[in-house]
Each structure stands twice: as C-alpha cells, then as structure tokens.
Design an enzyme around this catalytic site. Structure first.
Site, mmCIF file in Angstrom:
data_model
loop_
_atom_site.group_PDB
_atom_site.id
_atom_site.type_symbol
_atom_site.label_atom_id
_atom_site.label_comp_id
_atom_site.label_asym_id
_atom_site.label_seq_id
_atom_site.Cartn_x
_atom_site.Cartn_y
_atom_site.Cartn_z
ATOM 1 N N HIS A 287 38.911 26.363 61.626
ATOM 2 C CA HIS A 287 38.418 25.929 60.315
ATOM 3 C C HIS A 287 37.570 27.078 59.742
ATOM 4 C CE1 HIS A 287 37.517 23.421 57.060
ATOM 5 N NE2 HIS A 287 36.778 22.484 57.613
ATOM 6 N N GLN B 136 35.031 26.852 56.680
ATOM 7 C CA GLN B 136 33.833 26.090 57.039
ATOM 8 C C GLN B 136 32.820 26.989 57.754
ATOM 9 O OE1 GLN B 136 33.125 22.449 56.857
ATOM 10 N NE2 GLN B 136 31.131 23.337 57.292
ATOM 11 N N ASP C 19 29.722 18.472 65.581
ATOM 12 C CA ASP C 19 30.874 17.960 64.834
ATOM 13 C C ASP C 19 31.287 16.665 65.519
ATOM 14 O OD1 ASP C 19 33.136 17.685 63.253
ATOM 15 O OD2 ASP C 19 34.247 19.342 64.146
ATOM 16 N N CYS D 204 29.343 19.968 60.059
ATOM 17 C CA CYS D 204 30.306 20.216 58.982
ATOM 18 C C CYS D 204 30.655 18.939 58.214
ATOM 19 C CB CYS D 204 31.560 20.866 59.542
ATOM 20 S SG CYS D 204 32.429 19.826 60.735
ATOM 21 N N ARG E 92 29.739 25.516 50.554
ATOM 22 C CA ARG E 92 31.169 25.828 50.688
ATOM 23 C C ARG E 92 31.751 26.269 49.346
ATOM 24 N NH1 ARG E 92 34.539 22.032 54.113
ATOM 25 N NH2 ARG E 92 35.964 23.773 53.811
HETATM 26 N N1 CP Z 1 33.907 19.700 56.552
HETATM 27 C C1 CP Z 1 35.095 19.425 55.986
HETATM 28 O O1 CP Z 1 36.040 20.201 56.036
HETATM 29 O O2 CP Z 1 35.122 18.248 55.302
HETATM 30 P P1 CP Z 1 36.414 17.532 54.729
HETATM 31 O O3 CP Z 1 37.254 17.120 55.897
HETATM 32 O O4 CP Z 1 35.885 16.354 53.962
HETATM 33 O O5 CP Z 1 37.142 18.490 53.835
HETATM 34 N N1 NVA Z 2 36.840 18.898 63.853
HETATM 35 C C1 NVA Z 2 36.980 18.074 62.689
HETATM 36 C C2 NVA Z 2 36.500 18.796 61.467
HETATM 37 C C3 NVA Z 2 36.541 17.985 60.214
HETATM 38 C C4 NVA Z 2 36.092 18.750 59.031
HETATM 39 C C5 NVA Z 2 38.446 17.668 62.536
HETATM 40 O O1 NVA Z 2 39.340 18.494 62.743
HETATM 41 O O2 NVA Z 2 38.686 16.505 62.217
#
Ligand code: CP
Ligand code: NVA
Length: 308
Positions: A135, A138, A227, A266, A292
């Site tokens: 990600h 992020q 997370d 996040c 972001r």
């Molecule tokens: N942190 C993040 O990516 O949030 P969303 O899943 O809401 O986009």
């Molecule tokens: N680790 C989480 C992040 C969400 C923004 C997922 O992949 O669901």
C-alpha cells in the site's frame, strides 16, 4: 510517464522530492477552498481513472481531491461494472481503452498479478492504490505525517509496528530500507513478515527487528503504527486470528512504555486498538488520513513527469 506500484521501484531521491513537493503544496493551499486548483493548475486537462475491486473511503476521496486540486478530473469505476470484471473483455483490451480515454490509472486490486499484467499494456501511468502485497501511497503519506509532527527526518526516529504482517507493513518495511529508519515489528510468532520481503531487506544490507512481545518492541519508540488484524484480502479463520493477536492489543498501559510516541493508523480500524488510544492525545489519525491528499498530489506530479 512513471508508474507508482511499489516503493522498492522508486528512487529515494524521487521519494524525497515527492515529500518536499507535498509540503510546499500543502503550505501554499492555506487560503484556498477544497476544490480550488493549486497555482498554475499543473494537471489541467488530465483525467485520472480510478478503479476499485475492493472497498475504499480514503483512497477514493483523496485521489479525487488530489487530481482536482491539480486542475484535472477523475472518474471512478467499479470493476464489476466493466466487461473485464465479468470476463467479457480481456485485460489487454481494457488497458488499451483506459489509455485511450484516460491520462492516469489508479487501481485498488486483490491481485498483484493484475498490476503486472496491466502495465504490459497501459500507455498511461498506473498507481497502486492497495494490493495484497503493498500500500505504497499510504506509507509514503504516513512518512510525510511523521516528519510533519515530529519535525525531524524519519531516519532520525524509531518506528514501531504492532500488528499483522500485511500489505501496509510490507510497504513500511520497504520504506525503512529506502529511508533508513529503525523499525521494530511486534507480531505473534506465526504471523511474521514473508521471507521474500525479509530476504529483500537482507539483500539491501539493512535489518528490521521482529519481536513477539509488544512491550519490548514499543519501548521508547517515537511512532507506533497499527492496522486491522483482518485485512480485505484475508481468507482466514477470523476468530482464531483475532485470538492470536490478543496480546498485541494497543492500550494506554502499553503506550506508557513509549512516553514521547505518537500513534498512527491507516484506517479503517478493527479492535486492535483501544478507544482511549485511538481518540487520545497521542493519536494523529485524522491528520494522517487527510495528508493523503497532499502526498498523492505530488505522486501524481511524479507520475506525470511534472515534479521539479
Ligand atoms: N487507508 C485506506 O487506504 O483507506 P481506504 O481503504 O478507505 O481507502
Ligand atoms: N491492511 C488493510 C489496509 C486497509 C487500508 C487491508 O488491506 O484491508
């Protein structure tokens, strides 16, 4: 044109340039309205196509604002509304059409392979808006938030992650190598980061510290990240996994071991953190979420070869 798929592939100088540009743009917007364009509207006339194969609140909104504030526009697609999602059109043809209509493509996907396939055929930049393995937007934005709050380069700080070895942690590990910061990871024994990423760290002659006791990992660190225990791509026994992480719950007592720390997450949250910590003084989660927009603007500038 440049893709933004994994922090591994972006030169550290470019990552630093993105953060510098974001800082300048954030400062210069102080008196502008939400949809007012930055001076010069550098991406005027450009459209970013966003596609989501998984739910999103922040990534969707922040990319919408990011491109609008650079003078461009966006359209959001859900994969199941396309022929591609129903198996009625190939990925190659879809990519060609995306490149014909759009100037950039932001993809949130449940398949890393799909990203590698898309970039074979796309003629426009692809931004990874979350995949099972990373990600990156992020985590780059989180580095911005850390440096903004701590007023120090992240290389001078001790960072701690308490939680699952997931996509966000993978990007944080990658960032720890790129930006040279100390990273402690606290996770249960059976939930260590994958060998592939740990081998990559070794190959780069760096290390991350893995603990199975959160009290040891958190001691005197400057930043605590967490997370959800259950991620969007997790196909696991939910009850069992949550139980396995019980000892890793982040509460005020644990935070006392890092008196100068800030807490970041996040979002969205699960029950890995107490309400008191989540909404407490050390928590900067709302600032983190909004940053972001600023950082993704500069990622877009990078992808469109406009970053100076
Ligand atoms: N942190 C993040 O990516 O949030 P969303 O899943 O809401 O986009
Ligand atoms: N680790 C989480 C992040 C969400 C923004 C997922 O992949 O669901």
């Amino acid at each position: 044109m440049k893709h933004f798929i994994n922090l591994k592939d972006v030169k550290i100088n470019d990552l630093k340039k993105i953060l510098k540009d974001a800082k300048k743009r954030k400062y210069n917007r102080k008196n502008l309205g939400t949809l007012d364009a930055d001076k010069g509207a550098p991406l005027k006339g450009k459209i970013l196509i966003q596609m989501f194969e998984k739910p999103s609140l922040r990534t969707r909104l922040s990319f919408y604002l990011a491109i609008r504030q650079l003078g461009g526009g966006t359209i959001t697609l859900r994969s199941n509304e396309l022929h591609l999602g129903k198996g009625g059109e190939s990925l190659a043809d879809t990519a060609k059409i995306l490149s014909t209509y759009g100037d950039g493509f932001m993809l949130r996907t449940d398949s890393d392979k799909k990203i590698s396939e898309f970039i074979k055929y796309l003629k426009i930049p692809l931004i990874n808006g979350l995949s099972p393995s990373s990600h990156p937007t992020q985590v780059l934005s989180d580095i911005f938030t850390v440096e903004e709050i701590k007023k120090k380069p992240i290389s001078k700080l001790n960072i701690c992650w308490i939680g699952d070895s997931n996509n966000v942690l993978n990007s944080l590990i990658t960032a720890s190598v790129k930006f040279s910061f100390k990273l402690n990871i606290a996770c249960p024994k059976n939930y260590k980061p994958k060998k592939l990423i740990l081998d990559w760290v070794k190959k780069n002659k760096k290390k991350v510290n893995i603990f199975h006791d959160p009290k040891r990992a958190i001691k005197n660190v400057d930043v605590i990240f967490s997370d959800k225990v259950i991620s969007l791509n997790d196909k696991v026994n939910v009850k069992k996994k949550i139980k396995d992480f019980k000892k890793f719950h982040i509460n005020e007592k644990l935070l006392k071991l890092a008196p100068k720390s800030i807490f970041l997450h996040c979002l969205p949250r699960g029950n890995e953190v107490s309400e008191k910590v989540f909404l407490g003084k050390k928590s900067h989660i709302w600032q983190q979420a909004f940053n972001r927009v600023h950082v993704q603007k500069s990622i877009l500038m990078y992808c469109f070869d406009k970053l100076r």
